[in-house]
Write an enzyme that holds these catalytic residues in place. Structure first.
Site, PDB file in Angstrom:
ATOM      1  N   THR A 206       0.764  -0.980   0.017  1.00  0.00           N
ATOM      2  CA  THR A 206      -0.109   0.069   0.007  1.00  0.00           C
ATOM      3  C   THR A 206       0.894   1.166  -0.030  1.00  0.00           C
ATOM      4  OG1 THR A 206      -1.957  -1.188   1.145  1.00  0.00           O
ATOM      5  CG2 THR A 206      -1.782   1.291   1.327  1.00  0.00           C
TER       6      THR A 206
ATOM      7  N   SER B 253      46.018 -10.829  -6.256  1.00  0.00           N
ATOM      8  CA  SER B 253      46.547 -10.886  -4.799  1.00  0.00           C
ATOM      9  C   SER B 253      47.036  -9.528  -4.698  1.00  0.00           C
ATOM     10  CB  SER B 253      47.178 -11.949  -4.667  1.00  0.00           C
ATOM     11  OG  SER B 253      47.624 -11.715  -3.315  1.00  0.00           O
ATOM     12  N   SER B 254      46.932  -8.929  -3.532  1.00  0.00           N
ATOM     13  CA  SER B 254      47.695  -7.614  -3.231  1.00  0.00           C
ATOM     14  C   SER B 254      48.933  -7.950  -2.459  1.00  0.00           C
ATOM     15  CB  SER B 254      46.773  -7.010  -2.294  1.00  0.00           C
ATOM     16  OG  SER B 254      46.621  -7.613  -1.134  1.00  0.00           O
TER      17      SER B 254
ATOM     18  N   SER C 124      -7.535  -0.946  -6.301  1.00  0.00           N
ATOM     19  CA  SER C 124      -6.982  -1.147  -5.077  1.00  0.00           C
ATOM     20  C   SER C 124      -5.534  -1.440  -5.192  1.00  0.00           C
ATOM     21  CB  SER C 124      -7.737  -2.440  -4.517  1.00  0.00           C
ATOM     22  OG  SER C 124      -6.981  -2.918  -3.265  1.00  0.00           O
ATOM     23  N   THR C 125      -4.633  -1.338  -4.282  1.00  0.00           N
ATOM     24  CA  THR C 125      -3.262  -1.904  -3.836  1.00  0.00           C
ATOM     25  C   THR C 125      -3.308  -3.310  -4.482  1.00  0.00           C
ATOM     26  OG1 THR C 125      -2.497  -0.343  -2.342  1.00  0.00           O
ATOM     27  CG2 THR C 125      -1.273  -2.303  -2.501  1.00  0.00           C
ATOM     28  N   ASN C 126      -4.175  -3.963  -3.964  1.00  0.00           N
ATOM     29  CA  ASN C 126      -4.417  -5.565  -4.062  1.00  0.00           C
ATOM     30  C   ASN C 126      -4.723  -6.023  -5.505  1.00  0.00           C
ATOM     31  OD1 ASN C 126      -4.163  -5.075  -1.442  1.00  0.00           O
ATOM     32  ND2 ASN C 126      -6.334  -5.879  -0.993  1.00  0.00           N
TER      33      ASN C 126
ATOM     34  N   THR D 102      34.958 -39.139 -11.488  1.00  0.00           N
ATOM     35  CA  THR D 102      33.668 -39.220 -10.658  1.00  0.00           C
ATOM     36  C   THR D 102      34.091 -39.206  -9.179  1.00  0.00           C
ATOM     37  OG1 THR D 102      33.925 -41.668 -10.816  1.00  0.00           O
ATOM     38  CG2 THR D 102      32.427 -40.429 -12.359  1.00  0.00           C
TER      39      THR D 102
ATOM     40  N   LYS E 126      49.498 -13.569  -9.282  1.00  0.00           N
ATOM     41  CA  LYS E 126      48.474 -14.643  -8.915  1.00  0.00           C
ATOM     42  C   LYS E 126      47.293 -14.126  -9.659  1.00  0.00           C
ATOM     43  CE  LYS E 126      46.519 -17.036  -4.951  1.00  0.00           C
ATOM     44  NZ  LYS E 126      45.066 -17.123  -5.421  1.00  0.00           N
TER      45      LYS E 126
END
Length: 466
Positions: A100, A317-318, A139-141, A186, A323
């Protein structure tokens, strides 16, 4: 100059800044539901505005609304649909009242834009009223579920198209890699030979099922309850309006929308959104499986499987120079996990509706639209930034296959299970290729062995070499 205007409802009066286009209902909602920090998805807002535009046209044609008012409302709606006034839709995505507050936010903003179009000042609802005019026969509905279906269909079509493109990209790889032999596994252990193309073909078929399911489920979303008003019985909505608005919505949206033949059902039951969300969850499951496989097969480059070469899109990577991580695949998995989590909340929300209405539709709306958007974006990125550029390390595939005992299964028909087991054990203990042991022990002729170990023979139905 007065910086505020007064508006009132049956709870009392409130001051609003003169420059805002929303009204007292929206103000109260912004105070009560300030919880998530996320506003209502603007695609849902636009779909609601489309419904309001259609309602204005239907009410004009049904002689319920003057041409002057309807034209002002339509112009206001068109401005919003072009992207104006987005900052005026301030209600939180999580709210009580079955939507609503969102409906009233839309009603008030359209109303005040239309008032200005007619030369009036914001808040002068004697010119155009948010409920009497913008919300006429609604209506909102019935408005909110109808708008949600429109927004969801559009996003669903985009998602189905993205899955179609991913399917095509995987099928291209299936064809490109059809001649490359590799080790199948597997339970993460060496199994049988296969081609890299067969592996990608399995991915393509899983995605194809997802694409088809998403394409077909749109049919259930097309049934709308507009005209049902509060509980689906249609009180205060004339028959002429009810038939007109559905036809007008079809014309405006270009979607194959249809009137529900029993709006009481469509108003209170949210299982359609559970169905859509469930199919998104199934797609997410496949995407996680595929992403995990690709990450595993591309692991390394030296300490892992290293059979696939995943495109490098950024440094990884930092602290570790050189990497590179499979970040696109990691992103896809996280998006998929979020979609699965959203499905759980949608399930709870849809099942918690009571009697003639589901009060939790805002949660359903927020999560179904989010799932559709993020899954679509993730699949686009997966296709463009990963799958299209995946390559195969042919030598690593051959090395892993030759170093395994996978080939011994192909010999079982000729030398028996027990002897094949002995060969496998010897290959493992002595770290020697299967083929070398078979030749040294004269278990099979070289010509027959070559025939048995032919890549096509190894990866096709039947007994290898026959």
């Amino acid at each position: 100059m007065e910086n505020f205007r007064l508006e009132k409802d049956f709870l009392g009066e409130r001051k609003l800044p003169c420059n805002v286009y929303y009204g007292i209902n929206t103000l109260r909602a912004s105070e009560h539901f300030n919880v998530s920090g996320k506003k209502v998805n603007f695609k849902l807002i636009k779909a609601l505005v489309i419904v309001k535009k259609a309602a204005a046209l239907a009410n004009e044609k049904a002689n319920l609304l003057s041409i002057e008012k309807s034209q002002a409302i339509i112009k206001a709606c068109d401005r919003i649909l072009k992207g104006e006034f987005e900052d005026q839709f301030i209600t939180d995505s999580l709210q009580g009242g079955a939507g609503t507050s969102t409906n009233m936010n839309v009603n008030e903003v359209i109303s005040n834009i239309a008032i200005e179009i007619l030369g009036g000042k914001k808040g002068d609802y004697s010119l155009i009223h948010p409920i009497h005019d913008i919300n006429m026969c609604q209506s909102t509905n019935d408005v909110y579920p109808t708008a949600l279906r429109i927004a969801a269909i559009r996003l669903l079509r985009a998602a189905a198209d993205s899955f179609s493109k991913l399917q095509t990209a995987l099928q291209v790889k299936e064809n490109d890699f059809s001649h490359i032999l590799k080790l199948g596994r597997t339970e993460l252990m060496d199994a049988l030979p296969m081609t890299v193309g067969q592996e990608f073909g399995a991915y393509a078929r899983a995605v194809a099922r997802d694409r088809w399911r998403l394409y077909k489920v749109e049919e259930r979303l097309r049934e709308i309850n507009i005209g049902g008003t509060a509980i689906g019985t249609g009180m205060n909505a004339p028959q002429k309006y009810i038939f007109l608005i559905t036809d007008i919505l079809q014309d405006i949206t270009g979607l194959g929308l249809s009137r529900s033949d029993f709006p009481v059902d469509t108003t209170q039951n949210m299982d359609v959104f559970c169905e859509v969300s469930g199919l998104l969850k199934a797609a997410a499951v496949n995407l996680i499986k595929i992403s995990n496989d690709l990450r595993l097969l591309g692991s390394g480059p030296k300490g892992g499987f290293g059979e696939l070469l995943i495109p490098a899109v950024q440094t990884g990577s930092s602290i570790m120079p050189g990497k590179v991580n499979p970040v696109i695949l990691e992103m896809v998995s996280q998006v998929s996990m979020k979609v699965i989590a959203n499905d759980t909340s949608i399930t709870f929300a849809a099942s918690s509706g009571q009697l003639e209405l589901n009060a939790f539709s805002p949660l359903i709306a927020e999560n179904i639209l989010e799932s559709l958007e993020i899954l679509n974006n993730a699949v686009i990125s997966l296709t463009k930034n990963c799958v299209n550029s995946i390559k195969v390390d042919v030598n690593k595939c051959k090395f892993n296959l030759d170093a395994s005992t996978a080939l011994v299964t192909a010999l079982e028909y000729y030398i028996g299970y027990d002897k094949a087991s002995e060969v496998a054990k010897k290959a493992i203990n002595e770290n020697r290729p299967i083929k070398e042991i078979v030749v040294d022990e004269k278990l099979l002729s070289t010509d027959l062995l070559d025939k048995i170990l032919n890549p096509f023979s190894l990866t096709s139905p039947g007994i290898p070499g026959k």
